[in-house]
Design a protein around this motif. Structure first.
Motif, PDB file in Angstrom:
ATOM      1  N   GLN A   4       2.659  -3.746  -0.895  1.00 19.25           N
ATOM      2  CA  GLN A   4       3.876  -3.288  -0.007  1.00 19.25           C
ATOM      3  C   GLN A   4       2.899  -2.624   0.965  1.00 19.25           C
ATOM      4  N   LEU A   5       2.121  -1.634   1.370  1.00 17.75           N
ATOM      5  CA  LEU A   5       1.597  -0.845   2.494  1.00 17.75           C
ATOM      6  C   LEU A   5       0.848  -2.034   3.047  1.00 17.75           C
ATOM      7  N   TYR A   8       3.401  -3.624   5.180  1.00 23.29           N
ATOM      8  CA  TYR A   8       4.261  -2.467   5.869  1.00 23.29           C
ATOM      9  C   TYR A   8       3.634  -1.750   7.484  1.00 23.29           C
ATOM     10  N   GLU A  36      -4.142   6.677  -0.032  1.00 21.33           N
ATOM     11  CA  GLU A  36      -3.307   6.625   0.364  1.00 21.33           C
ATOM     12  C   GLU A  36      -1.589   5.468  -1.163  1.00 21.33           C
ATOM     13  N   THR A  37      -0.539   6.041  -0.133  1.00 13.41           N
ATOM     14  CA  THR A  37       0.008   5.675  -1.416  1.00 13.41           C
ATOM     15  C   THR A  37       1.286   5.432  -0.796  1.00 13.41           C
ATOM     16  N   GLN A  38       2.516   4.840  -1.267  1.00 17.22           N
ATOM     17  CA  GLN A  38       3.503   4.313  -0.256  1.00 17.22           C
ATOM     18  C   GLN A  38       5.058   5.636  -1.113  1.00 17.22           C
ATOM     19  N   PRO A  43       3.598   5.010   4.210  1.00 16.51           N
ATOM     20  CA  PRO A  43       2.195   5.122   3.974  1.00 16.51           C
ATOM     21  C   PRO A  43       2.998   6.926   3.475  1.00 16.51           C
ATOM     22  N   CYS A  44       1.911   7.370   2.753  1.00 19.51           N
ATOM     23  CA  CYS A  44       1.632   8.619   2.856  1.00 19.51           C
ATOM     24  C   CYS A  44       0.184   8.831   1.799  1.00 19.51           C
ATOM     25  N   TYR A  54       2.299  11.784   6.411  1.00 20.15           N
ATOM     26  CA  TYR A  54       2.499  10.439   6.065  1.00 20.15           C
ATOM     27  C   TYR A  54       2.451  10.231   7.621  1.00 20.15           C
ATOM     28  N   TRP A  56       4.398   7.283  10.111  1.00 26.50           N
ATOM     29  CA  TRP A  56       5.898   6.665  10.578  1.00 26.50           C
ATOM     30  C   TRP A  56       6.263   6.830  11.915  1.00 26.50           C
TER      31      TRP A  56
END
Length: 122
Positions: A4-5, A8, A36-38, A43-44, A54, A56
């Motif tokens: 998913q990342l 993105y 890193e996560t989502q 992206p967080c 984050y 964005w």
């Protein structure tokens, strides 16, 4: 999650794609405890599993920015609070060279909040 990342970043148009990928590398290289996560589709980045920033893009200008979760504790002239009470953002122009020293400085100040116990990590 990794897929998913990747999606993105790859779905972004240039020059934002390159800019966001470069910002990602800068953030991840700040400390070995940064992961890193989502969250909420963006992206967080976490320090020892505690969210700290984050990536964005602005809805109006479509330019990238770094959102500092604990921005209220950070004092830097380029951080904007807007109408947020806790967070601040650092806008980034994807058409110019990244101000790496400034970004490093802000990220290290943010990480020091966690390292020095200003923000507790459970």
């Amino acid at each position: 999650m990794v897929e998913q990342l990747q999606k993105y970043y790859l779905n972004q148009e240039e020059p934002n794609k390159s800019c966001l990928l470069a910002l990602r590398d800068i953030i991840l290289n700040q400390d070995t405890n940064v992961t890193e996560t989502q969250k909420w589709g963006m992206p967080c980045f976490c320090y020892k599993k505690k969210m700290f920033c984050y990536l964005w893009t602005d809805k109006k200008t479509h330019k990238p920015y770094i959102l500092m979760v604990e921005g209220q504790y950070l004092d830097h002239p380029d951080l904007e609070q807007g109408d947020r009470t806790r967070m601040k953002i650092l806008k980034v122009d994807p058409n110019t060279d990244l101000p790496v020293k400034k970004i490093d400085d802000i990220l290290q100040k943010a990480l020091n909040l966690y390292r020095h116990g200003v923000i507790t990590i459970r």
